[in-house]
Motif scaffolding. Structure first.
Motif, short mmCIF file in Angstrom:
data_model
loop_
_atom_site.label_atom_id
_atom_site.label_comp_id
_atom_site.label_asym_id
_atom_site.label_seq_id
_atom_site.Cartn_x
_atom_site.Cartn_y
_atom_site.Cartn_z
N VAL A 1 16.34 0.58 7.54
CA VAL A 1 16.24 0.72 6.08
C VAL A 1 15.21 1.75 5.62
O VAL A 1 15.48 2.56 4.75
CB VAL A 1 15.93 -0.66 5.43
N VAL A 2 14.03 1.71 6.22
CA VAL A 2 12.93 2.48 5.63
C VAL A 2 12.89 3.94 6.10
O VAL A 2 12.72 4.85 5.29
CB VAL A 2 11.56 1.81 5.95
N TYR A 3 13.10 4.17 7.39
CA TYR A 3 12.88 5.50 7.94
C TYR A 3 13.91 6.51 7.45
O TYR A 3 15.11 6.27 7.56
CB TYR A 3 12.89 5.45 9.47
N CYS B 1 0.82 -1.23 0.00
CA CYS B 1 0.00 0.00 0.00
C CYS B 1 0.85 1.26 0.00
O CYS B 1 0.46 2.28 -0.56
CB CYS B 1 -0.90 0.05 1.23
N HIS B 2 1.98 1.18 0.69
CA HIS B 2 2.75 2.42 0.92
C HIS B 2 3.95 2.56 -0.02
O HIS B 2 4.73 3.50 0.15
CB HIS B 2 3.22 2.48 2.38
N GLY B 3 4.11 1.65 -0.95
CA GLY B 3 5.23 1.72 -1.89
C GLY B 3 6.47 1.06 -1.34
O GLY B 3 6.68 1.02 -0.13
N PRO B 4 7.34 0.52 -2.23
CA PRO B 4 8.53 -0.23 -1.79
C PRO B 4 9.47 0.55 -0.88
O PRO B 4 10.15 -0.03 -0.03
CB PRO B 4 9.24 -0.59 -3.10
N GLN B 5 9.54 1.89 -1.05
CA GLN B 5 10.40 2.68 -0.17
C GLN B 5 9.58 3.48 0.84
O GLN B 5 10.10 4.39 1.47
CB GLN B 5 11.26 3.65 -0.98
N GLY B 6 8.29 3.19 0.90
CA GLY B 6 7.44 3.97 1.79
C GLY B 6 7.15 5.34 1.23
O GLY B 6 6.76 6.26 1.95
N GLU B 7 7.32 5.46 -0.11
CA GLU B 7 7.15 6.76 -0.75
C GLU B 7 5.68 7.09 -0.98
O GLU B 7 5.35 8.17 -1.45
CB GLU B 7 7.92 6.79 -2.07
#
Ligand code: CUA
Length: 323
Positions: A314-316, A256-262
């Motif tokens: 990794v994500v934040y 839902c939030h995209g592979p990089q959380g973008e």
């Protein structure tokens, strides 16, 4: 005579075209090549039924064409009536008895095959089937192995080993379906269903949720990775928190939030400081909020810690207080 030839040529052409489609394999009418005994029994049943339905199709469509050509108007007046025929006992008996026999043949074959599809094979020499728990969630599959290892969307198992899967749902109805390894099995809230497979070949088998379960139903894909016994055991023993965390991120959040959380369907989250607030994050994931489903309902502490570790590492991308 010329007309009959034309009809014959057209009918043969159509039959050939259909046969091509039917033999096109997985893109055509034919089911997947089975790689588990239960799947191959389902396949046999499909073929057995296809023989009768195929013959009936040819018979019905053939006679339809035949009647259309043979009994066409041929310039007779529209009001002319054909011969009126009442009852033909022998014909009526034939078209009643033959379908009854066909149904009996299909039913006997299915009931003969059914135990081999449904029943988990008895324990093997090496201590019974491998038991794996499947939890279906909106919108991912979670697998729990006998030693407590967890994976998301990707099930690992060893080749030529009976694997029993017990299927649960955390929210709505889903359906577990890996076509090469067996039929569909519903995941029903408040109930346990089970099925099994015994993969005969090393490789990756893909499947998907077979029941419409919400906006991201189409993202509920599953992979079954079949490895040698040694590879499987090494994998199941050495799943570290970072790999679980990555697995959870890709399977649960990134859809839902995209592979990089973008941001994608869901909002951008890579800069949201909630990602590094243990308690707030757990609350949100367990209970959901607004459009966000309670994706982590039923998770244990290790699963949360793994995800937190991965988010942090990794994500934040946002600011961190105190450097
Ligand atoms: Cu789960 Cu569709």
């Amino acid at each position: 005579m010329r007309r009959k030839t034309l009809v014959l040529v057209l009918a043969l052409g159509a039959a050939l075209a259909l046969a091509c489609a039917a033999y096109a394999g997985n893109g055509g009418f034919a089911p997947e090549t089975p790689h588990s005994p239960n799947a191959s029994r389902i396949n046999d049943s499909y073929k057995w039924i296809a023989i009768f339905t195929g013959a009936i199709f040819v018979l019905v469509e053939g006679s339809l064409l035949w009647f259309v050509f043979r009994y066409r108007r041929r310039g007779r007046p529209r009001t002319a009536e054909g011969p009126q025929i009442h009852a033909h006992t022998r014909l009526e008996l034939i078209w009643t008895v033959i379908p009854v026999l066909i149904l009996a043949a299909i039913a006997s074959f299915i009931f003969y095959k059914l135990p081999g599809i449904k029943d988990v094979p008895r324990a093997q020499a090496e201590g019974g089937p491998l038991q794996i728990r499947i939890d279906a969630h909106q919108f991912y599959w979670q697998f729990t192995y006998p030693n407590g290892t967890v994976s998301v969307d990707e099930l690992h198992a060893s080749v030529n080993k009976v694997v029993r899967v017990d299927i649960y749902s955390s929210d709505v109805d889903h359906s577990w379906w890996i076509p090469e390894l067996g039929g569909k099995f519903d995941a029903i809230p408040g109930q346990r269903t089970h099925t099994w497979f015994k993969a005969d070949q090393i490789g990756t088998y893909s499947g998907r949720c077979g029941e419409f379960c919400g906006v991201f139903h189409a993202e509920m894909r599953a992979r079954v990775v079949i490895e040698s016994q040694d590879e499987y055991e090494a994998w199941v023993r050495h799943q570290g928190p970072l790999s679980l965390g990555r697995n959870e991120w890709m399977g649960v959040c990134a859809k839902c939030h995209g592979p990089q959380g973008e941001g994608d369907y869901g909002p951008q989250i890579s800069n949201n400081s909630l990602l590094i607030q243990t308690q707030g994050l757990e609350q949100l994931l367990r209970n959901g909020r607004g459009k966000m489903p309670p994706v982590a309902r039923g998770w244990n502490d290790e699963q949360f810690q793994a995800l937190e570790k991965y988010l942090d590492a990794v994500v934040y991308k946002g600011q961190r207080s105190g450097g």
